[in-house]
Design a protein around this motif. Structure first.
Motif, PDB file in Angstrom:
ATOM      1  N   GLY A   1       0.830  -1.194   0.000  1.00 20.45           N
ATOM      2  CA  GLY A   1       0.000   0.000   0.000  1.00 20.45           C
ATOM      3  C   GLY A   1       0.863   1.243   0.000  1.00 20.45           C
ATOM      4  N   VAL A   2       0.273   2.359   0.415  1.00 18.78           N
ATOM      5  CA  VAL A   2       0.978   3.642   0.393  1.00 18.78           C
ATOM      6  C   VAL A   2       0.975   4.266   1.776  1.00 18.78           C
ATOM      7  CG1 VAL A   2       1.066   5.954  -0.624  1.00 18.78           C
ATOM      8  CG2 VAL A   2       0.265   4.026  -2.004  1.00 18.78           C
ATOM      9  N   ALA A   3       2.163   4.651   2.229  1.00 21.47           N
ATOM     10  CA  ALA A   3       2.298   5.350   3.505  1.00 21.47           C
ATOM     11  C   ALA A   3       2.498   6.837   3.231  1.00 21.47           C
ATOM     12  CB  ALA A   3       3.480   4.801   4.295  1.00 21.47           C
ATOM     13  N   ALA A   4       1.951   7.669   4.109  1.00 26.04           N
ATOM     14  CA  ALA A   4       2.060   9.116   3.912  1.00 26.04           C
ATOM     15  C   ALA A   4       3.478   9.615   4.132  1.00 26.04           C
ATOM     16  CB  ALA A   4       1.097   9.836   4.841  1.00 26.04           C
ATOM     17  N   SER A   5       4.256   8.868   4.918  1.00 25.07           N
ATOM     18  CA  SER A   5       5.633   9.263   5.218  1.00 25.07           C
ATOM     19  C   SER A   5       6.437   8.036   5.629  1.00 25.07           C
ATOM     20  CB  SER A   5       5.655  10.307   6.344  1.00 25.07           C
ATOM     21  OG  SER A   5       5.130   9.736   7.536  1.00 25.07           O
ATOM     22  N   GLN A   6       7.750   8.215   5.716  1.00 22.57           N
ATOM     23  CA  GLN A   6       8.601   7.117   6.145  1.00 22.57           C
ATOM     24  C   GLN A   6       8.307   6.748   7.594  1.00 22.57           C
ATOM     25  OE1 GLN A   6      10.629   5.280   4.301  1.00 22.57           O
ATOM     26  NE2 GLN A   6      11.217   4.011   6.056  1.00 22.57           N
ATOM     27  N   SER A   7       8.028   7.754   8.420  1.00 20.05           N
ATOM     28  CA  SER A   7       7.722   7.487   9.831  1.00 20.05           C
ATOM     29  C   SER A   7       6.415   6.703   9.970  1.00 20.05           C
ATOM     30  CB  SER A   7       7.637   8.798  10.620  1.00 20.05           C
ATOM     31  OG  SER A   7       6.619   9.641  10.107  1.00 20.05           O
ATOM     32  N   GLN A   8       5.435   6.989   9.118  1.00 19.34           N
ATOM     33  CA  GLN A   8       4.183   6.228   9.161  1.00 19.34           C
ATOM     34  C   GLN A   8       4.424   4.778   8.737  1.00 19.34           C
ATOM     35  OE1 GLN A   8       0.695   6.380   6.241  1.00 19.34           O
ATOM     36  NE2 GLN A   8      -0.116   7.640   7.932  1.00 19.34           N
ATOM     37  N   LYS A   9       5.270   4.570   7.743  1.00 22.85           N
ATOM     38  CA  LYS A   9       5.606   3.220   7.299  1.00 22.85           C
ATOM     39  C   LYS A   9       6.265   2.440   8.430  1.00 22.85           C
ATOM     40  CE  LYS A   9       8.343   0.666   3.866  1.00 22.85           C
ATOM     41  NZ  LYS A   9       9.201   0.775   2.652  1.00 22.85           N
ATOM     42  N   GLU A  10       7.218   3.068   9.121  1.00 21.01           N
ATOM     43  CA  GLU A  10       7.924   2.398  10.211  1.00 21.01           C
ATOM     44  C   GLU A  10       6.995   2.112  11.386  1.00 21.01           C
ATOM     45  OE1 GLU A  10      11.112   5.055  11.025  1.00 21.01           O
ATOM     46  OE2 GLU A  10      12.229   4.560   9.190  1.00 21.01           O
TER      47      GLU A  10
END
Length: 289
Positions: free
Chosen positions: A160-169
């Motif tokens: 999927g798609v994360a809004a930012s790298q921090s959200q992905k982590e």
């Protein structure tokens, strides 16, 4: 419900008028009228209370947001609520019960809800997939809707798609702590366009819905124990009591709750679990007033 309330108000007005008349004339007929009106008012007060419990449940954030497509019937008598009907997801059954149980006036909940179709077998990949979805669902810093979840042999793959790298982590961190997940492969892409994270802190989310979200979240994390955690919410402020196995668990509870939709702040009154002969009963430790 409006018609019952209208009758209630009319009866109250009539009693008030009759009381004034009684004080002035003190006739036998007025006394009889006053008693009849009082009895009628008492009779109508019960359905209003029962209807108010159902109305409060229907208006709650949980019912309007997560359970709106489910066929849930709510019956109440003297604070004892019975839930019947069919829900689309297995966790919807627990979510409905947790929400209703925290409503004012509710003393008990008999959950007779049935899940549409055959629920996934415990500890199966489908079962773990659903647990991960629930673990992500109530947090405002991650997006369950934008996250694709796949589990095979206990290995979780996120897309999927994360809004930012921090959200992905953070999505990886939350998913990894779900009981039964062996490993996490996060293949989510990070959006290259600036996106504003939708926050619901300022929105009015009822306390019963917040408490239900907190309990469901703690239930799905292996590093927290909902059984030893007491939760109470007042005006968006969540107070937790009970025991934690260690400082790390206590801090994690605070972190998880702070990121739940509608939570304004967290008061963590948990104590560290004691081992040995001098240990105390977890249920009796640091109760919430």
């Amino acid at each position: 419900m409006k018609s019952i309330q209208s009758i209630y108000i009319n009866l109250a007005n009539r009693i008030s008028a009759l009381t004034m008349s009684f004080s002035a004339r003190k006739t036998q007929k007025t006394t009889s009228d006053l008693l009849m009106a009082a009895l009628a008012l008492l009779a109508f007060s019960v359905p209003v209370h029962a209807a108010s419990i159902e109305s409060s449940a229907r208006r709650s954030h949980v019912f309007k947001t997560y359970l709106q497509g489910d066929d849930i019937k709510i019956q109440s008598r003297d604070g004892a609520v019975t839930l019947t009907g069919i829900v689309s997801e297995n966790f919807h059954k627990s979510l409905a019960q947790e929400t209703v149980a925290d409503l004012p006036g509710v003393t008990s909940v008999d959950n007779r809800l049935e899940v549409k179709g055959a629920p996934p077998t415990a500890n199966s990949d489908a079962w773990l997939r659903d647990k991960v979805k629930v673990a992500l669902l109530f947090h405002r810093s991650v997006s369950a809707a934008a996250t694709e979840v796949e589990v095979k042999d206990g290995i979780l793959t996120l897309r999927g798609v994360a809004a930012s790298q921090s959200q992905k982590e953070l999505t990886t961190e939350y998913a990894r702590d779900v009981e039964g997940i062996k490993d996490v492969k996060n293949e989510m892409t990070v959006s290259t366009t600036s996106q504003k994270t939708t926050r619901t802190v300022g929105e009015k989310i009822d306390d019963a819905s917040i408490s239900a979200q907190v309990r469901m979240t703690l239930l799905n994390h292996r590093s927290t124990s909902v059984l030893n955690t007491k939760v109470k919410t007042k005006r968006g402020v969540v107070t937790v009591g009970g025991t934690a196995r260690n400082t790390a668990e206590m801090d994690l509870v605070t972190k998880l709750i702070n990121d739940i939709n509608g939570v304004k702040s967290v008061r963590n009154k948990m104590t560290i679990e004691q081992s040995g002969p001098g240990s105390r009963d977890p249920a009796a430790v640091n109760p919430i007033p």
